[in-house]
Enzyme design. Structure first.
Site, PDB file in Angstrom:
ATOM      1  N   CYS A   1       0.323   3.298   3.523  1.00 35.90           N
ATOM      2  CA  CYS A   1       0.803   2.855   4.838  1.00 35.90           C
ATOM      3  C   CYS A   1       1.929   1.826   4.773  1.00 35.90           C
ATOM      4  O   CYS A   1       2.480   1.456   5.806  1.00 35.90           O
ATOM      5  CB  CYS A   1      -0.348   2.313   5.677  1.00 35.90           C
ATOM      6  SG  CYS A   1      -1.014   0.728   5.130  1.00 35.90           S
TER       7      CYS A   1
ATOM      8  N   CYS B   1      -1.588 -10.462  -7.525  1.00 35.92           N
ATOM      9  CA  CYS B   1      -2.055 -11.581  -6.710  1.00 35.92           C
ATOM     10  C   CYS B   1      -2.083 -11.078  -5.265  1.00 35.92           C
ATOM     11  O   CYS B   1      -1.036 -10.951  -4.626  1.00 35.92           O
ATOM     12  CB  CYS B   1      -1.093 -12.749  -6.881  1.00 35.92           C
ATOM     13  SG  CYS B   1      -1.620 -14.249  -6.069  1.00 35.92           S
TER      14      CYS B   1
ATOM     15  N   CYS C   1       0.855  -1.182   0.000  1.00 32.26           N
ATOM     16  CA  CYS C   1       0.000   0.000   0.000  1.00 32.26           C
ATOM     17  C   CYS C   1       0.894   1.236   0.000  1.00 32.26           C
ATOM     18  O   CYS C   1       1.790   1.361   0.841  1.00 32.26           O
ATOM     19  CB  CYS C   1      -0.900  -0.018   1.229  1.00 32.26           C
ATOM     20  SG  CYS C   1      -1.877   1.490   1.438  1.00 32.26           S
TER      21      CYS C   1
END
Length: 176
Positions: A135, A156, A132
């Site tokens: 974060c 995936c 991400c």
């Protein structure tokens, strides 16, 4: 004199081999994270443990992997947005999902700027780890065996790393 030349040579090699701490773009436009990446949402491991389930913590913060074919998101085909289970940042649109047969939710692309890539050597060879961008949580891996008619990529992704927000429902605010 010889020692001085050796020292100067070693310094030159070190300077050439060092990389910047900034993000870089790969050849296909994905952002690559550095080891000193700063994220918009940053917490201590204890703070993450207090807000995530043990399974979420293992996958998102310790780069674990859920067992294949266990995520309810494998069968989720409704229009909507997949957000990071740790910080709630939007990551994927369900319209870019495809059946890969691998046992994990698979997408051919992320929302622009939503993920960063990192190198993962945990199983003995290099894989592109998807994190991400907000974060730094581990999401899964990206492979070059996705649908050729779109991007050729297969993101995936661990279902535990995602929360599904149906189309028309407001996205939650980022978890600060």
């Amino acid at each position: 004199m010889m020692i001085k030349n050796l020292l100067l040579g070693a310094l030159a090699i070190a300077a050439i081999s060092c990389k910047s701490n900034a993000q870089e773009k790969s050849a296909d436009g994905e952002t690559t994270a550095s080891n000193t990446q700063d994220y918009k949402v940053s917490k201590t491991e204890a703070e993450w443990q207090s807000i995530l389930t043990p399974e979420e913590f293992n996958i998102l913060r310790e780069a674990g992997t859920e067992p294949p074919f266990t995520s309810p998101l494998n069968e989720e085909t409704s229009p909507g947005t997949l957000i990071c289970a740790a910080c709630y940042a939007p990551l994927y649109e369900n319209e870019h999902k495809f059946k890969s047969g691998t046992g994990w939710p698979s997408y051919d692309r992320a929302i622009d700027g939503a993920i960063v890539l990192d190198s993962d050597m945990k199983i003995g060879y290099k894989r592109d780890e998807a994190k991400c961008a907000t974060c730094g949580s581990h999401l899964g891996h990206i492979f070059n065996d996705g649908p050729e008619e779109t991007t050729g990529k297969r993101h995936c992704i661990n279902g535990v790393a995602l929360d599904f927000v149906p189309e028309g429902q407001a996205l939650p605010e980022l978890r600060k």
